[in-house]
Design a protein around this motif. Sequence first.
Motif, PDB file in Angstrom:
ATOM      1  N   LYS A  74       0.831  -1.211   0.000  1.00 10.26           N
ATOM      2  CA  LYS A  74       0.000   0.000   0.000  1.00 10.26           C
ATOM      3  C   LYS A  74       0.864   1.260   0.000  1.00 10.26           C
ATOM      4  CE  LYS A  74      -3.936  -2.273   0.613  1.00 10.26           C
ATOM      5  NZ  LYS A  74      -5.024  -2.294  -0.405  1.00 10.26           N
ATOM      6  N   PRO A  75       0.326   2.414  -0.426  1.00  6.32           N
ATOM      7  CA  PRO A  75       1.053   3.677  -0.384  1.00  6.32           C
ATOM      8  C   PRO A  75       1.070   4.267   1.027  1.00  6.32           C
ATOM      9  CG  PRO A  75      -1.140   4.045  -1.241  1.00  6.32           C
ATOM     10  CD  PRO A  75      -0.991   2.554  -1.089  1.00  6.32           C
ATOM     11  N   ARG A  76       1.902   5.270   1.245  1.00  6.33           N
ATOM     12  CA  ARG A  76       2.003   5.899   2.562  1.00  6.33           C
ATOM     13  C   ARG A  76       0.667   6.481   3.020  1.00  6.33           C
ATOM     14  NH1 ARG A  76       6.965   8.048   4.061  1.00  6.33           N
ATOM     15  NH2 ARG A  76       5.919   8.885   5.894  1.00  6.33           N
ATOM     16  N   SER A  77      -0.125   6.964   2.079  1.00 11.82           N
ATOM     17  CA  SER A  77      -1.407   7.570   2.424  1.00 11.82           C
ATOM     18  C   SER A  77      -2.333   6.563   3.112  1.00 11.82           C
ATOM     19  CB  SER A  77      -2.090   8.123   1.171  1.00 11.82           C
ATOM     20  OG  SER A  77      -2.273   7.092   0.204  1.00 11.82           O
ATOM     21  N   TYR A  78      -2.161   5.285   2.778  1.00  8.24           N
ATOM     22  CA  TYR A  78      -2.999   4.240   3.382  1.00  8.24           C
ATOM     23  C   TYR A  78      -2.756   4.168   4.888  1.00  8.24           C
ATOM     24  CZ  TYR A  78      -5.054  -0.415   4.113  1.00  8.24           C
ATOM     25  OH  TYR A  78      -5.815  -1.468   4.557  1.00  8.24           O
ATOM     26  N   LEU A  79      -1.516   4.306   5.320  1.00 13.38           N
ATOM     27  CA  LEU A  79      -1.190   4.241   6.750  1.00 13.38           C
ATOM     28  C   LEU A  79      -1.850   5.370   7.522  1.00 13.38           C
ATOM     29  CD1 LEU A  79       2.644   3.434   6.618  1.00 13.38           C
ATOM     30  CD2 LEU A  79       0.694   1.876   6.393  1.00 13.38           C
ATOM     31  N   MET A  80      -1.919   6.531   6.900  1.00  9.43           N
ATOM     32  CA  MET A  80      -2.520   7.688   7.569  1.00  9.43           C
ATOM     33  C   MET A  80      -4.045   7.630   7.536  1.00  9.43           C
ATOM     34  SD  MET A  80       0.065  10.735   6.290  1.00  9.43           S
ATOM     35  CE  MET A  80       0.131  10.200   4.576  1.00  9.43           C
ATOM     36  N   THR A  81      -4.582   7.012   6.494  1.00  9.29           N
ATOM     37  CA  THR A  81      -6.036   6.940   6.348  1.00  9.29           C
ATOM     38  C   THR A  81      -6.644   5.871   7.254  1.00  9.29           C
ATOM     39  OG1 THR A  81      -5.818   7.626   4.033  1.00  9.29           O
ATOM     40  CG2 THR A  81      -7.924   6.652   4.691  1.00  9.29           C
ATOM     41  N   TRP A  82      -5.927   4.775   7.456  1.00  7.19           N
ATOM     42  CA  TRP A  82      -6.458   3.653   8.237  1.00  7.19           C
ATOM     43  C   TRP A  82      -5.534   3.277   9.404  1.00  7.19           C
ATOM     44  CZ3 TRP A  82     -11.244   2.733   6.717  1.00  7.19           C
ATOM     45  CH2 TRP A  82     -11.599   3.000   5.395  1.00  7.19           C
ATOM     46  N   PRO A  83      -5.220   4.206  10.297  1.00 10.35           N
ATOM     47  CA  PRO A  83      -4.292   3.913  11.400  1.00 10.35           C
ATOM     48  C   PRO A  83      -4.818   2.858  12.371  1.00 10.35           C
ATOM     49  CG  PRO A  83      -5.387   6.007  11.768  1.00 10.35           C
ATOM     50  CD  PRO A  83      -5.722   5.604  10.369  1.00 10.35           C
ATOM     51  N   GLU A  84      -6.142   2.715  12.471  1.00 14.35           N
ATOM     52  CA  GLU A  84      -6.722   1.776  13.427  1.00 14.35           C
ATOM     53  C   GLU A  84      -6.907   0.375  12.840  1.00 14.35           C
ATOM     54  OE1 GLU A  84      -9.900   2.960  10.742  1.00 14.35           O
ATOM     55  OE2 GLU A  84      -8.325   4.069  11.775  1.00 14.35           O
ATOM     56  N   LYS A  85      -6.643   0.216  11.542  1.00 18.03           N
ATOM     57  CA  LYS A  85      -6.869  -1.076  10.874  1.00 18.03           C
ATOM     58  C   LYS A  85      -5.860  -2.112  11.378  1.00 18.03           C
ATOM     59  CE  LYS A  85      -7.370  -3.144   6.275  1.00 18.03           C
ATOM     60  NZ  LYS A  85      -8.740  -3.622   6.529  1.00 18.03           N
ATOM     61  N   PRO A  86      -6.324  -3.268  11.844  1.00 15.39           N
ATOM     62  CA  PRO A  86      -5.401  -4.301  12.329  1.00 15.39           C
ATOM     63  C   PRO A  86      -4.731  -5.045  11.167  1.00 15.39           C
ATOM     64  CG  PRO A  86      -7.642  -5.086  12.479  1.00 15.39           C
ATOM     65  CD  PRO A  86      -7.742  -3.649  12.039  1.00 15.39           C
ATOM     66  N   LEU A  87      -3.520  -5.498  11.395  1.00 14.28           N
ATOM     67  CA  LEU A  87      -2.822  -6.291  10.409  1.00 14.28           C
ATOM     68  C   LEU A  87      -3.275  -7.748  10.495  1.00 14.28           C
ATOM     69  CD1 LEU A  87      -0.967  -3.743  10.464  1.00 14.28           C
ATOM     70  CD2 LEU A  87       0.966  -5.296  10.110  1.00 14.28           C
ATOM     71  N   THR A  88      -3.314  -8.391   9.358  1.00 12.88           N
ATOM     72  CA  THR A  88      -3.596  -9.827   9.358  1.00 12.88           C
ATOM     73  C   THR A  88      -2.329 -10.565   9.820  1.00 12.88           C
ATOM     74  OG1 THR A  88      -2.835 -10.179   7.090  1.00 12.88           O
ATOM     75  CG2 THR A  88      -5.135  -9.518   7.383  1.00 12.88           C
ATOM     76  N   GLU A  89      -2.480 -11.816  10.128  1.00 15.18           N
ATOM     77  CA  GLU A  89      -1.326 -12.595  10.586  1.00 15.18           C
ATOM     78  C   GLU A  89      -0.231 -12.633   9.518  1.00 15.18           C
ATOM     79  OE1 GLU A  89      -0.212 -17.043  12.343  1.00 15.18           O
ATOM     80  OE2 GLU A  89      -2.269 -16.554  11.750  1.00 15.18           O
ATOM     81  N   SER A  90      -0.620 -12.840   8.272  1.00 14.63           N
ATOM     82  CA  SER A  90       0.375 -12.919   7.191  1.00 14.63           C
ATOM     83  C   SER A  90       1.072 -11.580   6.983  1.00 14.63           C
ATOM     84  CB  SER A  90      -0.286 -13.372   5.885  1.00 14.63           C
ATOM     85  OG  SER A  90      -1.289 -12.458   5.469  1.00 14.63           O
ATOM     86  N   GLU A  91       0.326 -10.474   7.143  1.00  8.29           N
ATOM     87  CA  GLU A  91       0.923  -9.151   7.008  1.00  8.29           C
ATOM     88  C   GLU A  91       1.925  -8.884   8.119  1.00  8.29           C
ATOM     89  OE1 GLU A  91      -2.784  -6.788   4.795  1.00  8.29           O
ATOM     90  OE2 GLU A  91      -2.617  -6.795   6.989  1.00  8.29           O
ATOM     91  N   GLN A  92       1.578  -9.303   9.332  1.00  7.46           N
ATOM     92  CA  GLN A  92       2.491  -9.104  10.445  1.00  7.46           C
ATOM     93  C   GLN A  92       3.753  -9.937  10.287  1.00  7.46           C
ATOM     94  OE1 GLN A  92       0.689  -9.533  14.297  1.00  7.46           O
ATOM     95  NE2 GLN A  92      -0.403  -7.605  14.136  1.00  7.46           N
ATOM     96  N   ILE A  93       3.609 -11.145   9.817  1.00  4.72           N
ATOM     97  CA  ILE A  93       4.772 -12.009   9.601  1.00  4.72           C
ATOM     98  C   ILE A  93       5.696 -11.388   8.546  1.00  4.72           C
ATOM     99  CG2 ILE A  93       5.527 -14.233   8.680  1.00  4.72           C
ATOM    100  CD1 ILE A  93       3.031 -15.471   9.994  1.00  4.72           C
ATOM    101  N   ALA A  94       5.093 -10.923   7.476  1.00 10.95           N
ATOM    102  CA  ALA A  94       5.873 -10.306   6.401  1.00 10.95           C
ATOM    103  C   ALA A  94       6.613  -9.067   6.905  1.00 10.95           C
ATOM    104  CB  ALA A  94       4.961  -9.933   5.231  1.00 10.95           C
TER     105      ALA A  94
END
Length: 284
Positions: A40-60
Motif C-alpha cells: 500500500k502507499p504511505r497515504s494508506y497508513l494515515m487513512t487507516w491507522p486503526e486497521k489491524p494487520l492480518t497474521e500474514s501481514e504481520q509475519i511479512a
Amino acid sequence: MSLDMSIEAVLKRASLVLSETSSDSPSLDAAVLLCHALGKPRSYLMTWPEKPLTESEQIAFDELLSRRTKGEPVAYILGEREFWSLSLNVAPSTLIPRPDTERLVELALDKAMQIDGDLLDLGTGTGAIALALASELPRRRVKGVDYQEHAVELATGNAKKLDISNASFSQGSWFEPIDAAHKFAIIVSNPPYIDENDPHLSQGDVRFEPSSALVAENNGLADIETISAQAPNYLLDGGWLLFEHGFEQGEAVRNILETNGFTEVITEKDYASNDRVTLGKWHQ
C-alpha cells in the motif's frame, strides 16, 4: 509482535525498536517497510491507522523489520531506491544512490548546456547518474561504464524499466570499453574515494555496500588520479570532467585536475554545505 495490532501500534513499536539500532530515520524506515509489506502507499497508513494487520501481514513485516534491525539498508530490503525522481532497482552488488549525488547531476547538466556532445558516466552502478542525465537530455547520448557485469545488467534493466532509450551501458575498467575516437562533452564519475582505514566503513548502511565501489588506494584518491590522467584523451575541446568525492578531498582533487592540465577548476558544495563535487574544463 502480538496479533491484531493496528497499523498505528505496529508503527510505534517498530519505530521504537529501530531507534535503538543504527537507523537514522526509524519512523520513516518503519513506515516504508510496512507499506512494502502491505503493498500500500504511505497515504494508506494515515487513512487507516486503526486497521489491524492480518497474521500474514504481520509475519511479512516482522521479517522486513528484522533485516533492518540488523543494519541492512532499506534500499536493499526493498530492492529499489528513488534518485532524481526515478525509481531505480538496486542490489547489494552496487552502491545505493544518495541524495548528495544529485548535486553532481545538477552541475553536469549545467555544463552540458555549454557544449554539445555525448556524456559519459564512469562507475555507473545502478545507472543512477547516467539515467538522470539521459532523462533530462533526451536528445543527447549518455554512456555508462562499470567494472562489474551485474551492475551493467542492473543499469540496463533500469533504463528499460524507465523507458530511457538514449542511455547505454558497457562493462570494463574506466575507459577500457570506450572507442579511442569517441570524444565526450561531459565525463562524470562517483568513483571509490574512501580510504581503506576510514572508520565509517564499519558504520551504518555502508557496512552492507560493496567495498570495491567504496575504497580506493592512496588515501581514497587512486581512481580519481587514474580517471583524471586518462580523461583528456576522451574529452572534446571545452569539455568538462566532474567528480563526486569525500568532504575533505576538495583541495586534493583540485590539485589532481590542475596537474593534469584542466582549467577553471572549482569545488562545489552539496546540500549540507560540504565539499562534494570538483570539476575542471579541458582545452586541447
